[in-house]
Design a protein around this motif. Structure first.
Motif, PDB file in Angstrom:
ATOM      1  N   ARG A 272     115.000 -22.007 -13.373  1.00 49.33           N
ATOM      2  CA  ARG A 272     113.804 -21.554 -13.659  1.00 49.33           C
ATOM      3  C   ARG A 272     113.153 -20.584 -12.505  1.00 49.33           C
ATOM      4  N   ASN A 273     114.191 -19.600 -12.423  1.00 50.57           N
ATOM      5  CA  ASN A 273     113.920 -18.247 -11.456  1.00 50.57           C
ATOM      6  C   ASN A 273     113.161 -17.368 -12.550  1.00 50.57           C
ATOM      7  N   ASP A 274     111.855 -17.518 -12.646  1.00 49.16           N
ATOM      8  CA  ASP A 274     111.121 -16.558 -13.705  1.00 49.16           C
ATOM      9  C   ASP A 274     111.049 -15.146 -12.906  1.00 49.16           C
ATOM     10  N   GLY A 275     110.899 -14.300 -13.720  1.00 49.01           N
ATOM     11  CA  GLY A 275     110.539 -12.763 -13.160  1.00 49.01           C
ATOM     12  C   GLY A 275     109.541 -12.265 -13.527  1.00 49.01           C
ATOM     13  N   VAL A 276     109.064 -11.030 -13.131  1.00 49.09           N
ATOM     14  CA  VAL A 276     108.009 -10.180 -13.488  1.00 49.09           C
ATOM     15  C   VAL A 276     108.616  -8.752 -13.825  1.00 49.09           C
ATOM     16  N   TYR A 277     107.941  -8.487 -14.933  1.00 50.79           N
ATOM     17  CA  TYR A 277     108.506  -7.035 -15.726  1.00 50.79           C
ATOM     18  C   TYR A 277     107.194  -6.173 -15.536  1.00 50.79           C
ATOM     19  N   GLY A 278     107.884  -4.747 -15.100  1.00 52.84           N
ATOM     20  CA  GLY A 278     106.690  -3.928 -15.309  1.00 52.84           C
ATOM     21  C   GLY A 278     107.570  -2.489 -14.713  1.00 52.84           C
ATOM     22  N   ARG A 279     106.392  -1.456 -14.543  1.00 53.89           N
ATOM     23  CA  ARG A 279     106.738  -0.235 -13.806  1.00 53.89           C
ATOM     24  C   ARG A 279     107.254  -0.293 -12.403  1.00 53.89           C
ATOM     25  N   ASP A 280     108.373   0.025 -11.966  1.00 52.92           N
ATOM     26  CA  ASP A 280     108.461  -0.075 -10.421  1.00 52.92           C
ATOM     27  C   ASP A 280     107.650   0.882  -9.914  1.00 52.92           C
ATOM     28  N   ALA A 281     106.801   0.108  -8.630  1.00 46.91           N
ATOM     29  CA  ALA A 281     106.019   1.096  -7.947  1.00 46.91           C
ATOM     30  C   ALA A 281     105.874   0.277  -6.758  1.00 46.91           C
ATOM     31  N   ARG A 282     105.549   1.323  -5.733  1.00 47.57           N
ATOM     32  CA  ARG A 282     105.366   0.850  -4.184  1.00 47.57           C
ATOM     33  C   ARG A 282     104.550   1.682  -3.654  1.00 47.57           C
ATOM     34  N   TRP A 283     103.503   1.223  -2.589  1.00 44.04           N
ATOM     35  CA  TRP A 283     102.607   2.123  -1.912  1.00 44.04           C
ATOM     36  C   TRP A 283     102.496   1.330  -0.469  1.00 44.04           C
ATOM     37  N   ILE A 284     101.941   2.167   0.336  1.00 45.66           N
ATOM     38  CA  ILE A 284     101.277   1.610   1.621  1.00 45.66           C
ATOM     39  C   ILE A 284      99.823   1.840   1.493  1.00 45.66           C
ATOM     40  N   TRP A 285      98.877   1.149   2.370  1.00 41.56           N
ATOM     41  CA  TRP A 285      97.484   1.336   2.164  1.00 41.56           C
ATOM     42  C   TRP A 285      96.918   2.147   3.153  1.00 41.56           C
ATOM     43  N   PHE A 286      97.629   3.045   3.781  1.00 38.28           N
ATOM     44  CA  PHE A 286      96.874   4.244   4.448  1.00 38.28           C
ATOM     45  C   PHE A 286      96.877   5.565   4.078  1.00 38.28           C
ATOM     46  N   THR A 287      97.479   5.618   2.875  1.00 37.88           N
ATOM     47  CA  THR A 287      97.329   7.010   2.193  1.00 37.88           C
ATOM     48  C   THR A 287      96.605   6.752   0.789  1.00 37.88           C
ATOM     49  N   ASN A 288      95.646   7.565   0.569  1.00 37.96           N
ATOM     50  CA  ASN A 288      94.434   7.520  -0.306  1.00 37.96           C
ATOM     51  C   ASN A 288      93.932   8.850  -0.658  1.00 37.96           C
ATOM     52  N   PRO A 289      93.376   8.881  -1.782  1.00 40.18           N
ATOM     53  CA  PRO A 289      93.185   7.951  -2.852  1.00 40.18           C
ATOM     54  C   PRO A 289      94.412   7.785  -3.495  1.00 40.18           C
ATOM     55  N   ARG A 290      94.775   6.828  -4.059  1.00 42.04           N
ATOM     56  CA  ARG A 290      95.794   6.347  -4.982  1.00 42.04           C
ATOM     57  C   ARG A 290      95.580   6.392  -6.192  1.00 42.04           C
ATOM     58  N   ALA A 291      94.126   6.139  -6.778  1.00 40.14           N
ATOM     59  CA  ALA A 291      93.798   6.188  -7.952  1.00 40.14           C
ATOM     60  C   ALA A 291      92.290   6.642  -8.210  1.00 40.14           C
ATOM     61  N   ILE A 292      92.194   7.592  -9.182  1.00 39.96           N
ATOM     62  CA  ILE A 292      90.759   7.959  -9.480  1.00 39.96           C
ATOM     63  C   ILE A 292      90.554   8.094 -10.990  1.00 39.96           C
ATOM     64  N   ARG A 293      89.116   7.645 -11.333  1.00 43.71           N
ATOM     65  CA  ARG A 293      88.859   7.742 -12.659  1.00 43.71           C
ATOM     66  C   ARG A 293      88.088   9.024 -12.839  1.00 43.71           C
ATOM     67  N   HIS A 294      88.376   9.754 -13.632  1.00 44.96           N
ATOM     68  CA  HIS A 294      87.768  11.200 -13.686  1.00 44.96           C
ATOM     69  C   HIS A 294      87.088  11.212 -15.329  1.00 44.96           C
ATOM     70  N   VAL A 295      86.044  11.567 -15.629  1.00 40.24           N
ATOM     71  CA  VAL A 295      85.268  11.610 -16.764  1.00 40.24           C
ATOM     72  C   VAL A 295      85.006  13.419 -17.242  1.00 40.24           C
ATOM     73  N   GLY A 296      85.933  13.797 -17.870  1.00 39.13           N
ATOM     74  CA  GLY A 296      85.634  15.285 -18.299  1.00 39.13           C
ATOM     75  C   GLY A 296      85.479  15.353 -19.855  1.00 39.13           C
ATOM     76  N   ASP A 297      86.490  16.266 -20.355  1.00 37.63           N
ATOM     77  CA  ASP A 297      86.766  16.292 -21.672  1.00 37.63           C
ATOM     78  C   ASP A 297      87.293  14.716 -22.134  1.00 37.63           C
ATOM     79  N   ARG A 298      88.033  14.357 -21.168  1.00 36.93           N
ATOM     80  CA  ARG A 298      88.764  12.798 -21.329  1.00 36.93           C
ATOM     81  C   ARG A 298      88.227  11.887 -20.544  1.00 36.93           C
ATOM     82  N   GLU A 299      88.306  10.638 -20.782  1.00 35.86           N
ATOM     83  CA  GLU A 299      88.219   9.687 -19.611  1.00 35.86           C
ATOM     84  C   GLU A 299      89.355   9.165 -19.265  1.00 35.86           C
ATOM     85  N   ARG A 300      90.030   9.400 -18.046  1.00 35.53           N
ATOM     86  CA  ARG A 300      91.232   9.119 -17.527  1.00 35.53           C
ATOM     87  C   ARG A 300      91.113   8.513 -16.413  1.00 35.53           C
TER      88      ARG A 300
END
Length: 608
Positions: A32-60
């Motif tokens: 029972r060595n279950d795993g987790v699947y997804g996009r490989d990603a890594r980051w530290i917490w002192f470099t920001n912003p790492r994510a921003i929602r912007h609403v213009g012609d599109r909402e992304r």
């Protein structure tokens, strides 16, 4: 499982090729060595912003991280809230495996996306801008800013001028030899900023903000914007590991001068750089009953008052999360939650907590990863008493591995309130974590499918080399889309690999690492989009073989033993060790691991 008993003997892992909507890949073997699947990603917490929602012609919502096809690329992703789709773009490939080098983002008033990055104590800051507004499909050539030993670029817009952008970062003055410290720390880490008056395209000379006490490793910092000021929280670190981390301290920047929360002047432009003693102390690590501390996130409430979330360390096995805010008259500081132990499986960075992130639009909401043994669960905390009391709710219900380092996007939308990483964390350059939080993750099919950037973390230190003294079998039914590039289907401990062209030879490859070199067997007749059952075996003494569709196609001599990592071995599917490089492109089903060589008849039975 309806299998002959012989196929259950020595059965260490069986990943059927299916995954649940939340990305869990179940191991159907008794282990029972279950795993987790997804996009490989890594980051530290002192470099920001790492994510921003912007609403213009599109909402992304834009997110940046280290990952991509090599696992070490500078990546920018975009989640489209209307189409509920995610796209990604590699800005720089093969940059670094060190999570301290993750990029940061800013969105210009014209909708073009700025990206910043630097190495970990490197000689330059880099930045680029998207060629088109609200698009990550292409970026201009990177521009270089010469530095001495730089880390943690943080772009922050001036609250009064949409064209004026600050870039805060740490640079170092090497005052001692790294060999004097058992972990190689050296420093002093000083804090600086530069200003751009053309929306982040060109930059002025740097201004030094603060220096740490002599010989101390760094002043860590986190900025936030609110009202007419830029707000900063600081921690003084003597070095990493479990060495002292002193205080949570504060200052705000207005018109080139720094002030306390009540507006008292700390330093004018001609008084810089500040010293630690100049800063306003929010949490005093030297006070009776207090502990070492490390800042995690900062925000500003609707009244323009600063807020901070941070960790303290009653012991390395019992971290505490705390929350402090200025109420207009004084700092009010409260216990938020017991955080559990450090997350790093390599016991060096013992002050690495699971992590905290404030909702900057509503800092009464905090996301925190709480450790319980080897698991770490993401929770949402909310207060209506200014931090004195908290309600909490688990965000992840069935975690596999450890949820760490949450990030609330700036201007977050209701359908994507938080990102986080899930997986195994060994050290800053050997983590194997995947990106979580995207609604799109729940919409994909249930097939275990590699696209060169997704992988499965199966955890660390599952077995050592002695477990395979009597042999090994790795088998899978695979349908590769590409057979021309090196790809990993399964990697066990860095010493056992099944994949495509692992040694530069075309075709399906099974390899074992011995004391001196890798030994490989290969089937060179593989074709793209054709499905075959492949099985690599070693009998524990001398015979290494590869079978395709039940028939042996190559064999050679391998005397052993298998040379796995001596400890903290990495176990992955669809990507290489630590989810780095060699991503598999195709479908993988019925992946199996045995601690013995299956017979020819057993392999034929599996292939059928």
């Amino acid at each position: 499982m309806n299998e002959d008993n012989s196929l259950s003997r020595g059965f260490l892992g069986h990943w059927s090729g299916e995954r649940s909507p939340d990305g869990i890949v179940r191991d159907l073997s008794p282990e029972r060595n279950d795993g987790v699947y997804g996009r490989d990603a890594r980051w530290i917490w002192f470099t920001n912003p790492r994510a921003i929602r912007h609403v213009g012609d599109r909402e992304r919502t834009y997110v940046c991280y280290l990952g991509g096809p090599t696992g070490t690329d500078i990546v920018v992703g975009a989640y489209d809230h209307e189409t509920r789709s995610f796209s990604m773009s590699v800005v720089v490939d093969s940059f670094s495996a060190d999570d301290h080098t993750n990029p940061s983002l800013a969105v210009r008033e014209d909708g073009r996306i700025l990206v910043f990055w630097a190495g970990h104590n490197a000689d330059a800051l880099y930045h680029t801008v998207s060629r088109e507004a609200e698009s990550i499909s292409g970026f201009e050539s990177p521009r270089r800013i010469e530095q001495d030993s730089v880390t943690y670029p943080n772009p922050v817009w001036d609250p009064d001028d949409p064209e004026r952008l600050y870039l805060f970062y740490r640079d170092r003055t090497h005052t001692r030899d790294a060999t004097d410290d058992k972990y190689g720390y050296m420093g002093d880490g000083n804090l600086y900023y530069r200003v751009s008056d053309d929306g982040g395209l060109t930059w002025g000379e740097q201004t030094q903000i603060i220096v740490p006490p002599e010989g101390h490793y760094s002043m860590y910092f986190l900025p936030a914007t609110g009202g007419d000021a830029l707000h900063f929280f600081f921690t003084d670190a003597e070095r990493g590991g479990d060495a002292p981390k002193w205080n949570i301290m504060y200052a705000q920047l207005r018109d080139g001068s720094f002030y306390t929360a009540d507006g008292t002047l700390i330093a004018g432009p001609d008084d810089l750089p500040m010293r630690k003693a100049d800063l306003e102390v929010v949490y005093d690590s030297t006070a009776d009953g207090n502990h070492y501390a490390w800042v995690w996130d900062s925000a500003v409430d609707d009244d323009g008052n600063p807020v901070v979330a941070y960790a303290t360390f009653p012991s390395t096995l019992a971290h505490e999360y705390r929350y402090a805010r200025w109420d207009g008259d004084e700092w009010r500081d409260y216990h938020l939650a017991d955080a559990g132990r450090y997350i790093a499986r390599r016991p060096i960075e013992l002050h690495y907590s699971g992590g905290l992130s404030l909702d900057r639009d509503d800092p009464s909401v905090v996301y925190g990863c709480v450790s319980r043994g080897d698991q770490c669960v993401l929770k949402r905390f909310e207060t209506d008493t200014g931090g004195e009391t908290w309600a909490e709710m688990a965000v992840t219900k069935r975690p596999i591995g450890c949820d760490i380092r949450p990030v609330v996007p700036r201007n977050a939308g209701d359908d994507l309130p938080v990102f986080w990483l899930t997986g195994s964390y060994k050290h800053m350059d050997t983590s194997q974590t995947v990106l979580r939080g995207l609604p799109a993750d729940h919409l994909a099919g249930d097939v275990l499918e590699g696209d060169t950037q997704r992988g499965v973390d199966l955890g660390f230190d599952r077995y050592d080399a002695a477990a395979f003294a009597d042999g090994v079998t790795v088998a899978s039914r695979i349908e590769p889309r590409d057979v021309t590039s090196s790809q990993v289907v399964a990697n066990f401990g860095g010493g056992i690999s099944l994949g495509i062209g692992l040694e530069g030879e075309p075709g399906v490859t099974f390899s074992l690492t011995g004391a001196d070199e890798e030994t490989t067997v290969t089937w060179g007749e593989a074709r793209a989009n054709e499905r075959h059952h492949v099985a690599g075996t070693w009998n524990g003494t001398d015979r290494l073989a590869l079978a395709v569709d039940g028939e042996t196609v190559d064999e050679t001599r391998f005397d052993g033993p298998i040379d796995l990592e001596t400890e903290w071995a990495s176990w992955t599917l669809l990507k290489g060790e630590y989810l780095l490089g060699n991503g598999y492109d195709g479908i993988a089903e019925d992946v199996r691991l045995y601690d013995r060589a299956l017979s020819t008849d057993e392999i034929r039975e599996l292939s059928n």
